[in-house]
Design a protein around this motif. Structure first.
Motif, PDB file in Angstrom:
ATOM      1  N   ALA A 245      20.208 -58.472  12.293  1.00 43.57           N
ATOM      2  CA  ALA A 245      18.799 -58.444  12.679  1.00 43.57           C
ATOM      3  C   ALA A 245      18.077 -59.617  12.029  1.00 43.57           C
ATOM      4  CB  ALA A 245      18.152 -57.136  12.240  1.00 43.57           C
ATOM      5  N   GLY A 246      17.082 -60.154  12.726  1.00 41.48           N
ATOM      6  CA  GLY A 246      16.344 -61.281  12.158  1.00 41.48           C
ATOM      7  C   GLY A 246      14.944 -61.384  12.737  1.00 41.48           C
ATOM      8  N   GLU A 247      14.070 -61.987  11.954  1.00 40.65           N
ATOM      9  CA  GLU A 247      12.690 -62.143  12.412  1.00 40.65           C
ATOM     10  C   GLU A 247      12.535 -63.323  13.368  1.00 40.65           C
ATOM     11  OE1 GLU A 247       9.481 -60.592   9.097  1.00 40.65           O
ATOM     12  OE2 GLU A 247      10.378 -62.558   8.810  1.00 40.65           O
ATOM     13  N   HIS A 255      14.100 -58.254  14.617  1.00 39.52           N
ATOM     14  CA  HIS A 255      14.700 -57.804  15.878  1.00 39.52           C
ATOM     15  C   HIS A 255      16.162 -57.441  15.623  1.00 39.52           C
ATOM     16  CE1 HIS A 255      11.430 -58.835  18.615  1.00 39.52           C
ATOM     17  NE2 HIS A 255      11.234 -59.926  17.889  1.00 39.52           N
ATOM     18  N   ILE A 256      16.515 -56.233  15.999  1.00 40.09           N
ATOM     19  CA  ILE A 256      17.898 -55.787  15.815  1.00 40.09           C
ATOM     20  C   ILE A 256      18.697 -56.204  17.052  1.00 40.09           C
ATOM     21  CG2 ILE A 256      19.384 -53.760  15.503  1.00 40.09           C
ATOM     22  CD1 ILE A 256      16.786 -52.336  14.425  1.00 40.09           C
ATOM     23  N   ASN A 257      19.848 -56.776  16.854  1.00 41.81           N
ATOM     24  CA  ASN A 257      20.666 -57.197  17.996  1.00 41.81           C
ATOM     25  C   ASN A 257      21.340 -55.974  18.608  1.00 41.81           C
ATOM     26  OD1 ASN A 257      20.082 -59.971  18.188  1.00 41.81           O
ATOM     27  ND2 ASN A 257      21.250 -60.312  16.305  1.00 41.81           N
ATOM     28  N   GLU A 258      20.515 -55.247  19.369  1.00 40.77           N
ATOM     29  CA  GLU A 258      20.910 -53.913  19.840  1.00 40.77           C
ATOM     30  C   GLU A 258      22.011 -53.911  20.885  1.00 40.77           C
ATOM     31  OE1 GLU A 258      17.406 -50.943  20.301  1.00 40.77           O
ATOM     32  OE2 GLU A 258      16.687 -52.917  20.920  1.00 40.77           O
ATOM     33  N   ARG A 314      11.015 -60.938  23.168  1.00 43.70           N
ATOM     34  CA  ARG A 314      12.257 -60.186  22.957  1.00 43.70           C
ATOM     35  C   ARG A 314      11.955 -58.702  23.118  1.00 43.70           C
ATOM     36  NH1 ARG A 314      12.280 -64.369  19.704  1.00 43.70           N
ATOM     37  NH2 ARG A 314      14.117 -65.730  19.677  1.00 43.70           N
ATOM     38  N   THR A 315      12.866 -58.021  23.791  1.00 43.37           N
ATOM     39  CA  THR A 315      12.676 -56.578  23.938  1.00 43.37           C
ATOM     40  C   THR A 315      13.472 -55.831  22.875  1.00 43.37           C
ATOM     41  OG1 THR A 315      14.408 -56.677  25.597  1.00 43.37           O
ATOM     42  CG2 THR A 315      12.142 -56.569  26.404  1.00 43.37           C
TER      43      THR A 315
END
Ligand code: DLL
Length: 432
Positions: A245-247, A255-258, A314-315
């Motif tokens: 995850a990164g800002e 943002h989490i790389n979901e 980003r969603t």
């Protein structure tokens, strides 16, 4: 700018579908290849096909660090060793370390994911990226290296330590992006000040920091002293390393790389999911990892999901900066305090440095908390009385902001220097 807009701004329904497909395939693989999952799924009567939606996830067992440790070194690998092309290891600060394996496919995805967070942090192929994370078993150095390479930036694998040399490199190579721990960034800033370096003459634009807890006060100080824009990056070796995850430039949560990691927040005591938006322990399930997939891994990190869409487009869901580890929380005379809260107070006071730690002792049955602190040279007053006044000011601020009494003591320069790796903030002598 996004590295993989297709995934980073995916429609939520589509993302949920992708997650489910990837989850089912992960579950099938671990049930077949990892003895722990084979056993626990069978004991609980779970068939991977029974998991029909992401919300069924809560039926699956957790994976803890203790379970991984018991399977040391290779017991959790889901592929034969011949498929593994890289091994890293968790730092093992809280016990025996865990060995994490990567297939060639894992490395490729890892590179894409760190390229994603670098891009979100403002990095482009025009940049000169100095990585001052250790290159070794720690995932920080190599993790970001692959991302910078994928991006096509000019990578400087400076690794950690040797701070004066780092400064010289920064000047000579025209470094525009710094990647390291926040405590090391502050240490670098301080070293530059001691060396009389004019920071305004450097080329620094962006900084990606992570691997340890920090605060908004630390961000403000890093941005002010290094003249760059600082973003927060989260990762954990068992799950992959940096790139989880990164800002983005909004600097309002990570943002989490979901599409690669399913995130849940649970009550650390009961393991039950917390109501949306509340703080709890982050639990991660890998969706695409081949060599070392994990189901519901208890990270031990406390955070919460942030509501609402992000203006960056980003969603991917955001999590708040990690406020501490479940086992990091200090209980001083019954009051809960996280080291990151102490740091936030300290860094708000002019003259303090990032070199500090808290020492806990027990005196006549009562907890005593002493903050040991290095002070900036120009604030080390000649007169004892001025020095006492400064320390008394710090003591009062800590006590009133955190609601528990602290002592404050000055330490000699260099005693607590954070030259390498992650800073160590707590010395608990109460059990000795
Ligand atoms: O620290 C991976 C990493 C490398 C992340 C470089 C970011 C940048 P580990 O050594 O396994 O992996 O440590 C993981 O570090 O459980 C958190 O407690 C802490 N941590 C990592 N990133 C952050 C962050 C790497 N941004 C442990 N904020 C995690 C707060 C962090 N804590």
């Amino acid at each position: 700018m996004m590295w993989e807009p297709k995934y980073e701004s995916m429609d939520p329904a589509q993302l949920a579908q992708l997650q489910l497909e990837r989850l089912q395939s992960t579950l099938t693989r671990v049930a077949r290849n990892v003895p722990y999952y084979h056993k626990t799924f069978a004991a609980q009567g779970i068939e991977p096909d029974d998991i029909r939606s992401v919300s069924d996830l809560s039926r699956l067992p957790f994976t803890t660090k203790a379970v991984l440790r018991d399977a040391y070194p290779y017991g959790f690998f889901a592929v034969p060793l011949r498929e593994v092309v890289r091994l890293h290891s968790s730092s093992g600060t809280t016990g025996k370390s865990t060995v994490v394996g990567y297939t060639a496919g894992d490395l490729k995805k890892w590179g894409a994911l760190t390229a994603r967070v670098l891009t979100a942090g403002g990095v482009t192929r025009e940049d000169v990226v100095q990585i001052a994370f250790n290159f070794g078993l720690f995932t920080g150095g190599f993790g970001f290296l692959q991302g910078a390479e994928a991006l096509g930036a000019a990578l400087v694998p400076a690794s950690s330590g040797n701070t004066r040399r780092q400064v010289a490199i920064m000047q000579d190579f025209k470094t525009s992006v710094l990647v390291c721990t926040p405590s090391y960034a502050l240490y670098l800033a301080q070293t530059m000040e001691d060396m009389g370096v004019n920071v305004n003459a450097l080329n620094l634009r962006h900084g990606l920091f992570g691997a340890e807890c920090w605060s908004e006060a630390a961000r403000a100080r890093i941005e002010d002293r290094l003249k760059l824009s600082a973003t927060d990056n989260y990762g954990i070796s068992e799950v992959m390393g940096p790139g989880v995850a990164g800002e983005c430039q909004q600097k309002n949560g990570l943002h989490i790389n979901e599409d690669h990691f399913l995130a849940e927040i649970v009550d650390p005591a009961t393991g039950e999911p917390v109501p949306d938006g509340e703080v709890g322990e982050l639990v991660l399930t890998t969706l695409t990892k081949e060599a070392f997939p994990l189901v519901r891994f208890r990270t031990g990190d406390l955070t919460r999901f942030l509501p609402g869409p992000c203006p960056c487009g980003r969603t991917l869901k955001r999590m708040e900066r990690v406020r501490g580890r479940v086992d990091d929380m200090l209980i001083v005379r019954g009051v809960n305090v996280f080291p990151s809260q102490i740091e936030a107070v300290l860094l708000d006071i002019e003259g303090t440095t990032p070199q500090w730690r808290v020492v806990l002792e027990r005196e006549r049955g009562l907890d005593k908390a002493t903050v040991e602190l290095e002070i900036e040279e120009k604030f080390v007053f000649d007169r004892m009385a001025d020095q006492q006044k400064f320390l008394e000011g710090v003591r009062r601020r800590l006590t009133s902001d955190l609601g528990v009494g602290f002592e404050v003591r000055m330490t000699e320069p260099g005693l607590l220097a954070a030259e390498e790796g992650k800073a160590s903030r707590v010395l608990d002598k109460r059990e000795e």
